[in-house]
Design a protein around this motif. Structure first.
Motif, PDB file in Angstrom:
ATOM      1  N   GLN A 180       0.832  -1.198   0.000  1.00 28.04           N
ATOM      2  CA  GLN A 180       0.000   0.000   0.000  1.00 28.04           C
ATOM      3  C   GLN A 180       0.866   1.249   0.000  1.00 28.04           C
ATOM      4  O   GLN A 180       2.018   1.226   0.458  1.00 28.04           O
ATOM      5  CB  GLN A 180      -0.902   0.012   1.232  1.00 28.04           C
ATOM      6  CG  GLN A 180      -2.068  -0.971   1.148  1.00 28.04           C
ATOM      7  CD  GLN A 180      -3.062  -0.769   2.267  1.00 28.04           C
ATOM      8  OE1 GLN A 180      -2.707  -0.333   3.359  1.00 28.04           O
ATOM      9  NE2 GLN A 180      -4.313  -1.091   2.011  1.00 28.04           N
ATOM     10  N   ALA A 181       0.316   2.327  -0.499  1.00 24.54           N
ATOM     11  CA  ALA A 181       1.031   3.603  -0.487  1.00 24.54           C
ATOM     12  C   ALA A 181       1.458   3.937   0.939  1.00 24.54           C
ATOM     13  O   ALA A 181       0.703   3.728   1.895  1.00 24.54           O
ATOM     14  CB  ALA A 181       0.144   4.710  -1.042  1.00 24.54           C
ATOM     15  N   GLY A 182       2.681   4.428   1.055  1.00 21.70           N
ATOM     16  CA  GLY A 182       3.248   4.719   2.362  1.00 21.70           C
ATOM     17  C   GLY A 182       4.038   3.570   2.956  1.00 21.70           C
ATOM     18  O   GLY A 182       4.743   3.747   3.953  1.00 21.70           O
ATOM     19  N   PHE A 234      14.448   6.268  -0.916  1.00 26.93           N
ATOM     20  CA  PHE A 234      15.119   5.004  -1.262  1.00 26.93           C
ATOM     21  C   PHE A 234      16.564   5.047  -0.796  1.00 26.93           C
ATOM     22  O   PHE A 234      17.201   6.106  -0.789  1.00 26.93           O
ATOM     23  CB  PHE A 234      15.099   4.775  -2.772  1.00 26.93           C
ATOM     24  CG  PHE A 234      13.753   4.475  -3.371  1.00 26.93           C
ATOM     25  CD1 PHE A 234      12.578   4.628  -2.654  1.00 26.93           C
ATOM     26  CD2 PHE A 234      13.663   4.020  -4.678  1.00 26.93           C
ATOM     27  CE1 PHE A 234      11.341   4.346  -3.210  1.00 26.93           C
ATOM     28  CE2 PHE A 234      12.445   3.730  -5.259  1.00 26.93           C
ATOM     29  CZ  PHE A 234      11.283   3.901  -4.517  1.00 26.93           C
ATOM     30  N   THR A 235      17.076   3.885  -0.448  1.00 28.08           N
ATOM     31  CA  THR A 235      18.475   3.751  -0.063  1.00 28.08           C
ATOM     32  C   THR A 235      19.081   2.545  -0.769  1.00 28.08           C
ATOM     33  O   THR A 235      18.520   1.437  -0.697  1.00 28.08           O
ATOM     34  CB  THR A 235      18.619   3.567   1.461  1.00 28.08           C
ATOM     35  OG1 THR A 235      18.036   4.688   2.134  1.00 28.08           O
ATOM     36  CG2 THR A 235      20.089   3.467   1.853  1.00 28.08           C
ATOM     37  N   ILE A 236      20.209   2.749  -1.437  1.00 27.12           N
ATOM     38  CA  ILE A 236      20.932   1.646  -2.072  1.00 27.12           C
ATOM     39  C   ILE A 236      22.108   1.280  -1.183  1.00 27.12           C
ATOM     40  O   ILE A 236      22.774   2.157  -0.612  1.00 27.12           O
ATOM     41  CB  ILE A 236      21.389   2.014  -3.500  1.00 27.12           C
ATOM     42  CG1 ILE A 236      21.965   0.794  -4.217  1.00 27.12           C
ATOM     43  CG2 ILE A 236      22.372   3.183  -3.486  1.00 27.12           C
ATOM     44  CD1 ILE A 236      22.234   1.027  -5.708  1.00 27.12           C
ATOM     45  N   ALA A 237      22.325  -0.018  -1.034  1.00 30.80           N
ATOM     46  CA  ALA A 237      23.415  -0.492  -0.180  1.00 30.80           C
ATOM     47  C   ALA A 237      24.027  -1.732  -0.808  1.00 30.80           C
ATOM     48  O   ALA A 237      23.427  -2.366  -1.683  1.00 30.80           O
ATOM     49  CB  ALA A 237      22.901  -0.779   1.221  1.00 30.80           C
ATOM     50  N   ARG A 238      25.206  -2.064  -0.318  1.00 36.44           N
ATOM     51  CA  ARG A 238      25.939  -3.187  -0.894  1.00 36.44           C
ATOM     52  C   ARG A 238      26.484  -4.055   0.229  1.00 36.44           C
ATOM     53  O   ARG A 238      27.012  -3.523   1.218  1.00 36.44           O
ATOM     54  CB  ARG A 238      27.087  -2.630  -1.748  1.00 36.44           C
ATOM     55  CG  ARG A 238      27.834  -3.613  -2.564  1.00 36.44           C
ATOM     56  CD  ARG A 238      28.886  -2.877  -3.402  1.00 36.44           C
ATOM     57  NE  ARG A 238      29.903  -2.291  -2.554  1.00 36.44           N
ATOM     58  CZ  ARG A 238      30.623  -1.227  -2.888  1.00 36.44           C
ATOM     59  NH1 ARG A 238      30.408  -0.633  -4.052  1.00 36.44           N
ATOM     60  NH2 ARG A 238      31.543  -0.762  -2.080  1.00 36.44           N
ATOM     61  N   ASP A 239      26.360  -5.361   0.096  1.00 35.12           N
ATOM     62  CA  ASP A 239      26.964  -6.307   1.028  1.00 35.12           C
ATOM     63  C   ASP A 239      27.993  -7.105   0.237  1.00 35.12           C
ATOM     64  O   ASP A 239      27.647  -8.045  -0.483  1.00 35.12           O
ATOM     65  CB  ASP A 239      25.887  -7.228   1.619  1.00 35.12           C
ATOM     66  CG  ASP A 239      26.433  -8.142   2.705  1.00 35.12           C
ATOM     67  OD1 ASP A 239      27.637  -8.491   2.645  1.00 35.12           O
ATOM     68  OD2 ASP A 239      25.661  -8.526   3.592  1.00 35.12           O
ATOM     69  N   ASN A 240      29.243  -6.708   0.356  1.00 33.86           N
ATOM     70  CA  ASN A 240      30.291  -7.350  -0.446  1.00 33.86           C
ATOM     71  C   ASN A 240      30.473  -8.820  -0.089  1.00 33.86           C
ATOM     72  O   ASN A 240      30.746  -9.648  -0.955  1.00 33.86           O
ATOM     73  CB  ASN A 240      31.609  -6.604  -0.278  1.00 33.86           C
ATOM     74  CG  ASN A 240      31.567  -5.219  -0.888  1.00 33.86           C
ATOM     75  OD1 ASN A 240      30.756  -4.947  -1.771  1.00 33.86           O
ATOM     76  ND2 ASN A 240      32.421  -4.333  -0.402  1.00 33.86           N
ATOM     77  N   ALA A 241      30.301  -9.149   1.176  1.00 33.27           N
ATOM     78  CA  ALA A 241      30.480 -10.533   1.612  1.00 33.27           C
ATOM     79  C   ALA A 241      29.440 -11.454   0.971  1.00 33.27           C
ATOM     80  O   ALA A 241      29.735 -12.598   0.619  1.00 33.27           O
ATOM     81  CB  ALA A 241      30.394 -10.617   3.124  1.00 33.27           C
ATOM     82  N   VAL A 258       2.414  -0.582  -6.109  1.00 36.01           N
ATOM     83  CA  VAL A 258       2.013   0.218  -4.965  1.00 36.01           C
ATOM     84  C   VAL A 258       0.563   0.657  -5.183  1.00 36.01           C
ATOM     85  O   VAL A 258       0.262   1.365  -6.145  1.00 36.01           O
ATOM     86  CB  VAL A 258       2.917   1.447  -4.779  1.00 36.01           C
ATOM     87  CG1 VAL A 258       2.528   2.207  -3.518  1.00 36.01           C
ATOM     88  CG2 VAL A 258       4.387   1.028  -4.724  1.00 36.01           C
ATOM     89  N   SER A 259      -0.300   0.225  -4.298  1.00 30.62           N
ATOM     90  CA  SER A 259      -1.717   0.560  -4.419  1.00 30.62           C
ATOM     91  C   SER A 259      -2.028   1.828  -3.639  1.00 30.62           C
ATOM     92  O   SER A 259      -1.414   2.112  -2.612  1.00 30.62           O
ATOM     93  CB  SER A 259      -2.576  -0.590  -3.906  1.00 30.62           C
ATOM     94  OG  SER A 259      -2.346  -0.803  -2.530  1.00 30.62           O
ATOM     95  N   SER A 260      -3.003   2.573  -4.142  1.00 39.18           N
ATOM     96  CA  SER A 260      -3.363   3.842  -3.484  1.00 39.18           C
ATOM     97  C   SER A 260      -4.457   3.630  -2.457  1.00 39.18           C
ATOM     98  O   SER A 260      -5.042   2.578  -2.340  1.00 39.18           O
ATOM     99  CB  SER A 260      -3.829   4.843  -4.539  1.00 39.18           C
ATOM    100  OG  SER A 260      -4.901   4.309  -5.275  1.00 39.18           O
ATOM    101  N   MET A 286      13.200   0.670  -0.024  1.00 41.83           N
ATOM    102  CA  MET A 286      12.242   1.657  -0.529  1.00 41.83           C
ATOM    103  C   MET A 286      11.219   1.965   0.553  1.00 41.83           C
ATOM    104  O   MET A 286      10.479   1.073   0.982  1.00 41.83           O
ATOM    105  CB  MET A 286      11.546   1.113  -1.787  1.00 41.83           C
ATOM    106  CG  MET A 286      12.515   0.648  -2.862  1.00 41.83           C
ATOM    107  SD  MET A 286      11.719   0.184  -4.400  1.00 41.83           S
ATOM    108  CE  MET A 286      10.781  -1.233  -3.870  1.00 41.83           C
ATOM    109  N   ASN A 287      11.198   3.197   0.997  1.00 41.46           N
ATOM    110  CA  ASN A 287      10.251   3.655   2.010  1.00 41.46           C
ATOM    111  C   ASN A 287       9.293   4.688   1.421  1.00 41.46           C
ATOM    112  O   ASN A 287       9.551   5.248   0.356  1.00 41.46           O
ATOM    113  CB  ASN A 287      11.006   4.273   3.192  1.00 41.46           C
ATOM    114  CG  ASN A 287      11.856   3.264   3.921  1.00 41.46           C
ATOM    115  OD1 ASN A 287      11.462   2.117   4.125  1.00 41.46           O
ATOM    116  ND2 ASN A 287      13.060   3.680   4.329  1.00 41.46           N
ATOM    117  N   SER A 288       8.214   4.926   2.143  1.00 46.66           N
ATOM    118  CA  SER A 288       7.223   5.930   1.722  1.00 46.66           C
ATOM    119  C   SER A 288       6.830   5.740   0.268  1.00 46.66           C
ATOM    120  O   SER A 288       6.807   6.694  -0.525  1.00 46.66           O
ATOM    121  CB  SER A 288       7.789   7.338   1.941  1.00 46.66           C
ATOM    122  OG  SER A 288       8.142   7.530   3.300  1.00 46.66           O
TER     123      SER A 288
END
Length: 112
Positions: A13-15, A67-74, A110-112, A82-84
């Motif tokens: 859902q949205a949010g 949004f936040t991009i991250a990396r786990d090298n291991a 994402v539904s409204s 992805m938030n909100s």
């Protein structure tokens, strides 16, 4: 042979929030810029976020702060948190290595 496998998509859902993962094989993500793209129905594929081999991140204006991009090298995995989420975030999300290999995509709705 490079293989990128996305997972984590779904209906929210949205949010709400989702966490996408891109598991890489045949390539070390720590040595490459990794990126997420998305393609909405009837629209061109667009860049969403990237993380360089040095750990620098960048985001499209439409997702900055959410949004936040991250990396786990291991684990050789790239994550997109992805938030909100908004209905306009609905798309197939793709992982990409540099300017080359693509994953098969994962659907986010994402539904409204």
């Amino acid at each position: 042979q490079v293989q990128l496998v996305e997972s984590g998509g779904g209906l929210v859902q949205a949010g709400g929030s989702l966490r996408l993962s891109c598991a890489a094989s045949g390539v070390s993500i720590s040595s490459n810029t990794m990126a997420w793209y998305r393609q909405a129905p009837g629209k061109q594929r667009e860049w969403v976020a990237a993380i360089s081999s040095g750990g620098l991140t960048s985001y499209a204006n439409s997702v900055k702060g959410r949004f936040t991009i991250a990396r786990d090298n291991a684990k050789n995995t790239v994550t997109l948190i992805m938030n909100s989420l908004k209905p306009e975030d609905t798309a197939v999300y793709y992982c990409r290595k540099g300017y080359g290999d693509w994953g098969q995509g994962t659907q986010v709705t994402v539904s409204s």
